[in-house]
Design an enzyme around this catalytic site. Structure first.
Site, PDB file in Angstrom:
ATOM      1  N   SER A   1      35.277  21.226  34.798  1.00  0.00           N
ATOM      2  CA  SER A   1      36.599  20.584  34.688  1.00  0.00           C
ATOM      3  C   SER A   1      36.486  19.069  34.778  1.00  0.00           C
ATOM      4  O   SER A   1      35.908  18.545  35.735  1.00  0.00           O
ATOM      5  CB  SER A   1      37.510  21.034  35.829  1.00  0.00           C
ATOM      6  OG  SER A   1      37.700  22.406  35.798  1.00  0.00           O
TER       7      SER A   1
ATOM      8  N   HIS B   1      39.776  21.211  29.886  1.00  0.00           N
ATOM      9  CA  HIS B   1      38.739  21.956  29.172  1.00  0.00           C
ATOM     10  C   HIS B   1      39.101  22.012  27.687  1.00  0.00           C
ATOM     11  O   HIS B   1      40.107  22.601  27.323  1.00  0.00           O
ATOM     12  CB  HIS B   1      38.644  23.391  29.715  1.00  0.00           C
ATOM     13  CG  HIS B   1      38.049  23.467  31.072  1.00  0.00           C
ATOM     14  ND1 HIS B   1      36.720  23.665  31.290  1.00  0.00           N
ATOM     15  CD2 HIS B   1      38.618  23.337  32.288  1.00  0.00           C
ATOM     16  CE1 HIS B   1      36.483  23.664  32.595  1.00  0.00           C
ATOM     17  NE2 HIS B   1      37.621  23.470  33.224  1.00  0.00           N
TER      18      HIS B   1
ATOM     19  N   HIS C   1      37.135  30.898  32.768  1.00  0.00           N
ATOM     20  CA  HIS C   1      37.349  31.202  34.181  1.00  0.00           C
ATOM     21  C   HIS C   1      37.959  32.597  34.303  1.00  0.00           C
ATOM     22  O   HIS C   1      38.852  32.961  33.535  1.00  0.00           O
ATOM     23  CB  HIS C   1      38.311  30.176  34.794  1.00  0.00           C
ATOM     24  CG  HIS C   1      37.736  28.795  34.922  1.00  0.00           C
ATOM     25  ND1 HIS C   1      37.900  27.832  33.967  1.00  0.00           N
ATOM     26  CD2 HIS C   1      36.986  28.229  35.904  1.00  0.00           C
ATOM     27  CE1 HIS C   1      37.270  26.725  34.357  1.00  0.00           C
ATOM     28  NE2 HIS C   1      36.708  26.947  35.519  1.00  0.00           N
TER      29      HIS C   1
ATOM     30  N   TYR D   1      39.928  33.515  36.543  1.00  0.00           N
ATOM     31  CA  TYR D   1      41.343  33.436  36.961  1.00  0.00           C
ATOM     32  C   TYR D   1      42.300  33.330  35.787  1.00  0.00           C
ATOM     33  O   TYR D   1      43.504  33.471  35.943  1.00  0.00           O
ATOM     34  CB  TYR D   1      41.572  32.290  37.968  1.00  0.00           C
ATOM     35  CG  TYR D   1      41.267  30.896  37.470  1.00  0.00           C
ATOM     36  CD1 TYR D   1      42.050  30.280  36.497  1.00  0.00           C
ATOM     37  CD2 TYR D   1      40.196  30.181  37.987  1.00  0.00           C
ATOM     38  CE1 TYR D   1      41.770  29.001  36.046  1.00  0.00           C
ATOM     39  CE2 TYR D   1      39.908  28.898  37.550  1.00  0.00           C
ATOM     40  CZ  TYR D   1      40.696  28.319  36.576  1.00  0.00           C
ATOM     41  OH  TYR D   1      40.415  27.058  36.124  1.00  0.00           O
ATOM     42  N   GLU D   2      41.765  33.063  34.589  1.00  0.00           N
ATOM     43  CA  GLU D   2      42.625  33.061  33.398  1.00  0.00           C
ATOM     44  C   GLU D   2      42.841  34.477  32.869  1.00  0.00           C
ATOM     45  O   GLU D   2      43.567  34.670  31.897  1.00  0.00           O
ATOM     46  CB  GLU D   2      41.965  32.262  32.269  1.00  0.00           C
ATOM     47  CG  GLU D   2      42.065  30.773  32.397  1.00  0.00           C
ATOM     48  CD  GLU D   2      41.465  30.113  31.166  1.00  0.00           C
ATOM     49  OE1 GLU D   2      42.123  30.085  30.111  1.00  0.00           O
ATOM     50  OE2 GLU D   2      40.321  29.658  31.272  1.00  0.00           O
TER      51      GLU D   2
ATOM     52  N   ALA E   1      33.133  21.228  38.970  1.00  0.00           N
ATOM     53  CA  ALA E   1      33.852  20.443  39.964  1.00  0.00           C
ATOM     54  C   ALA E   1      34.012  21.356  41.174  1.00  0.00           C
ATOM     55  O   ALA E   1      34.339  22.540  41.009  1.00  0.00           O
ATOM     56  CB  ALA E   1      35.217  20.046  39.427  1.00  0.00           C
TER      57      ALA E   1
ATOM     58  N   MET F   1      35.557  27.781  41.536  1.00  0.00           N
ATOM     59  CA  MET F   1      36.075  28.999  40.901  1.00  0.00           C
ATOM     60  C   MET F   1      35.312  29.369  39.630  1.00  0.00           C
ATOM     61  O   MET F   1      35.874  29.981  38.729  1.00  0.00           O
ATOM     62  CB  MET F   1      37.557  28.803  40.565  1.00  0.00           C
ATOM     63  CG  MET F   1      38.408  28.407  41.772  1.00  0.00           C
ATOM     64  SD  MET F   1      40.081  27.981  41.282  1.00  0.00           S
ATOM     65  CE  MET F   1      40.685  27.187  42.782  1.00  0.00           C
ATOM     66  N   SER F   2      34.056  28.951  39.548  1.00  0.00           N
ATOM     67  CA  SER F   2      33.320  29.212  38.307  1.00  0.00           C
ATOM     68  C   SER F   2      31.838  29.390  38.583  1.00  0.00           C
ATOM     69  O   SER F   2      31.434  29.664  39.707  1.00  0.00           O
ATOM     70  CB  SER F   2      33.504  28.023  37.351  1.00  0.00           C
ATOM     71  OG  SER F   2      32.869  26.874  37.883  1.00  0.00           O
TER      72      SER F   2
ATOM     73  N   ASN G   1      36.711  16.793  45.989  1.00  0.00           N
ATOM     74  CA  ASN G   1      37.588  16.716  47.182  1.00  0.00           C
ATOM     75  C   ASN G   1      36.907  17.399  48.344  1.00  0.00           C
ATOM     76  O   ASN G   1      35.985  18.180  48.162  1.00  0.00           O
ATOM     77  CB  ASN G   1      38.920  17.443  46.891  1.00  0.00           C
ATOM     78  CG  ASN G   1      38.704  18.894  46.477  1.00  0.00           C
ATOM     79  OD1 ASN G   1      38.308  19.173  45.337  1.00  0.00           O
ATOM     80  ND2 ASN G   1      38.943  19.804  47.380  1.00  0.00           N
TER      81      ASN G   1
ATOM     82  N   HIS H   1      44.810  20.208  41.309  1.00  0.00           N
ATOM     83  CA  HIS H   1      44.066  20.161  40.048  1.00  0.00           C
ATOM     84  C   HIS H   1      44.001  18.727  39.517  1.00  0.00           C
ATOM     85  O   HIS H   1      42.993  18.292  38.976  1.00  0.00           O
ATOM     86  CB  HIS H   1      44.697  21.096  39.016  1.00  0.00           C
ATOM     87  CG  HIS H   1      43.868  21.261  37.774  1.00  0.00           C
ATOM     88  ND1 HIS H   1      42.538  21.649  37.810  1.00  0.00           N
ATOM     89  CD2 HIS H   1      44.150  21.070  36.461  1.00  0.00           C
ATOM     90  CE1 HIS H   1      42.051  21.695  36.573  1.00  0.00           C
ATOM     91  NE2 HIS H   1      43.006  21.345  35.736  1.00  0.00           N
TER      92      HIS H   1
END
Ligand code: HPA
Length: 267
Positions: free
Chosen positions: A26, A56, A78, A80-81, A108, A206-207, A230, A242
């Site tokens: 990302s 993306h 991802h 989550y998509e 990230a 998350m990836s 972060n 995000h």
């Protein structure tokens, strides 16, 4: 599905033979803008599913970085998509079938470790799969890889050493860390962050892990880099977002680009 991906990749590549695939995280698309002899194709034209998350692009770039032919995935899938984990296996198997021999993953991530600050780049030394998902579920095709692949030394130790040396030359103090994959899409609770730290992880995202498990299965060496966007929830005053991820990733991406250029020169 794999056959269609292989055919489309072959007609895009023509007589080019890149051996390295780089997946950009990302906000880390800068490398794709700094590439020589770039040729681009949308995922749609390759028959790949659509990408929905912002930051993306959803395109594959062929070009030269550090004197090497590479393929760059600008946009990743991802879970989550709603993408199925097997999609990752299908895509990477197709890349392997057209000659890809090595995977470089970037992402990230949020830091779980107070010593690892936002804006830094971390070499991934290992991972913890807390996503509850696995790309290798299903009947195994023994011609692709083993039913029970080992996950020892997945993030190749000699490549990590090489990266550290290159980093030192560039004046970067590159730390190594353990990446924890969660499914998302929500950011963690502060209690989850404390728990993950106790479990031995240094950063969370998350990836990446589904891609790396597949690469290990396909016997592809892996190099992994996290850009810390972060401090994870509870470790900084503000809540992660995000927008913050994209902003920090863009800021740190020049470091990542320089590092990858130097690394590819030495591959
Ligand atoms: N948590 C999970 N994924 C992330 C984070 C985070 O804090 N930052 C960037 N990706």
């Amino acid at each position: 599905m794999i056959k269609k991906y292989v055919q489309n990749l072959k007609s895009f590549l023509k007589n080019h033979k890149p051996e390295t695939l780089i997946i950009l995280g990302s906000g880390l698309g800068a490398l794709a803008q700094n590439i020589e002899h770039a040729q681009k194709i949308s995922y749609e034209n390759l028959g790949f599913p659509k990408i929905n998350v912002s930051g993306h692009a959803g395109q594959l770039t062929l070009g030269r970085v550090g004197g090497k032919d590479v393929l760059l995935m600008e946009g990743r899938y991802h879970l989550y998509e709603g993408h199925q984990p097997e999609l990752i296996k299908d895509l990477l198997s197709a890349f392997a079938a057209v000659g890809i021999k090595r995977l470089v993953v970037t992402n990230a991530a949020g830091s779980l470790n107070p010593k690892i600050k936002a804006g830094s780049v971390v070499i991934i030394k290992d991972h913890i799969n807390l996503s509850g998902k696995n790309p290798l579920i299903g009947v195994n095709n023994d011609s692709l890889g083993p039913r029970f692949p080992s996950m020892n030394n997945v993030y190749d130790v000699s490549e990590r050493k090489k990266l550290k040396k290159i980093g030192a030359r560039m004046g970067l103090k590159l730390r190594e860390g353990v990446y924890m994959m969660v499914l998302g899409p929500n950011f963690e609770t502060p209690s989850e962050v404390r728990a993950f730290r106790r479990l031995g992880a240094d950063m969370v995202g998350m990836s990446t892990v589904t891609e790396v498990i597949t690469a290990a299965y396909l016997s592809m060496p892996v190099t992994g880099l996290s850009v810390i966007t972060n401090m994870a929830a509870g470790l900084q005053k503000t809540a992660p977002s995000h927008a913050e991820t994209l902003e920090m990733a863009q800021k740190a991406s020049q470091t990542l680009v320089a590092l990858l250029h130097a690394y590819l020169e030495e591959l």
